[in-house]
Motif scaffolding. Sequence first.
Motif, PDB file in Angstrom:
ATOM      1  N   LEU A   1      29.030  25.852  39.493  1.00  0.00           N
ATOM      2  CA  LEU A   1      30.407  26.185  39.125  1.00  0.00           C
ATOM      3  C   LEU A   1      31.316  26.241  40.336  1.00  0.00           C
ATOM      4  O   LEU A   1      32.538  26.059  40.220  1.00  0.00           O
TER       5      LEU A   1
ATOM      6  N   ALA B   1      27.015  22.800  34.293  1.00  0.00           N
ATOM      7  CA  ALA B   1      28.071  23.669  34.825  1.00  0.00           C
ATOM      8  C   ALA B   1      29.387  22.941  35.103  1.00  0.00           C
ATOM      9  O   ALA B   1      30.448  23.426  34.684  1.00  0.00           O
TER      10      ALA B   1
ATOM     11  N   GLY C   1      32.692  23.976  33.225  1.00  0.00           N
ATOM     12  CA  GLY C   1      33.753  24.508  34.066  1.00  0.00           C
ATOM     13  C   GLY C   1      34.997  23.652  34.032  1.00  0.00           C
ATOM     14  O   GLY C   1      36.124  24.168  34.058  1.00  0.00           O
TER      15      GLY C   1
ATOM     16  N   TYR D   1      33.613  33.872  33.549  1.00  0.00           N
ATOM     17  CA  TYR D   1      32.756  34.737  34.373  1.00  0.00           C
ATOM     18  C   TYR D   1      32.434  36.068  33.686  1.00  0.00           C
ATOM     19  O   TYR D   1      31.409  36.680  33.984  1.00  0.00           O
TER      20      TYR D   1
END
Length: 417
Positions: A28, A152, A156, A194
Amino acid sequence: MQAGFDRTAGPLAIVTVLFFMWGLLTALNDVLIPHLKAVYTLTYVQAMLVQFCFFGAYFIVSIPAGALIRRIGYRAGVVAGLAVAAFGCLLFYPAASAGYALFLLAFFVLATGITVLQVAANPYVTILGNPATASSRLTLTQAFNSLGTTVAPAIGGMLILSDTVKSDTEVAQLSAAAQAAYRAHEAAAVQGPYLWLAAALLVLGLCFACARLPGIAGREEGAADSGSPLASRRLVLGVIGIFAYVGAEVSIGSFMINFLGEPHIAGLSAAAAAPYVSYYWGGAMLGRFVGFAVMRKVSPGRALAFNAACSIALILVAVFGKGPLAMAALLMVGLCNSIMFPTIFSMALHGLGPATGQGSGLLCMAIVGGAVLPFVQGLAADGAGLQLSFLVPAACYVYILFFGLKYAGMYRAGRTA
């Protein structure tokens, strides 16, 4: 044989979940770097402070993490690492309004938790079975780490890079109050993802707290006598190898989106380039699944040297080429990366016996290459240009080629030092 496999299959499956999670969290960063660079109008060097803080934690925390695990045990160490990583994820929420400095602190805390997991899990995998196939087992579990790094960037990109970020010129035209409001709004894109990651890590920690895992034996059967791990020349060279490999891999991933945004390469926006970073990490995942089978027949050192040579050739094409050819060449380096970390790691630890834990701590400290070398490439990119800066990771693969050739026949020759 079957009974031995049954005893080790369960623990391997459980530890593999850890590899997936820290792969997801690490990759990420490749999405956040261009996002934060644009939001806070950073230079390449300033943007690479993300990786400097993240991978710098490995250097600072690895030895204390090893001492912690020896004191409280493997399972409690894993739970502690997951809890610290979750706290690091939670820090991203206030960082969205506090500014870049708190983001850097959040990266450091997150990486501190991951470091505890790394120090425990890598040697654990190497001793679960025949030492001669340790590279193969670690390659398999690292494949699931690569699965995390593969998904990821795509996730992301959708969640964090979905908005169009203003250019430096557009930001400069805003008033001071408007700039602060704009940056807070764009930085807030990281809060939701997050928070979910923090929740997932806490749930995983609860699961591990209830799990039953065998402890790591203090001595491998037939291992060398105890002593300082630095007495092993192969370990020392392996530490340098891990430093070079992680630095090269992280540097390429960190600069990939900006590289694909160059007009003479692909001219892609950050959001459009993000999925291609998944191809880079996905190549490593594919190569690790293949390597799991191939390295049961082929010397790990020879396989390592072959992949390093291919990486050097591909980076040179990316540096001196342009268009789709340069783009494809850099993406394919991910496939070559596949076996490097587990192979260097397991070869360096082979035969250390009771010093295996200390050796693992030193190898994990060497992951600081992911902090130093992207910073060096950032300096090169600011000074000589982004494309030429990829000669920095190319130089790292030259060393890995040397390490692989030096120990090409280690297992087949029965060498242990």
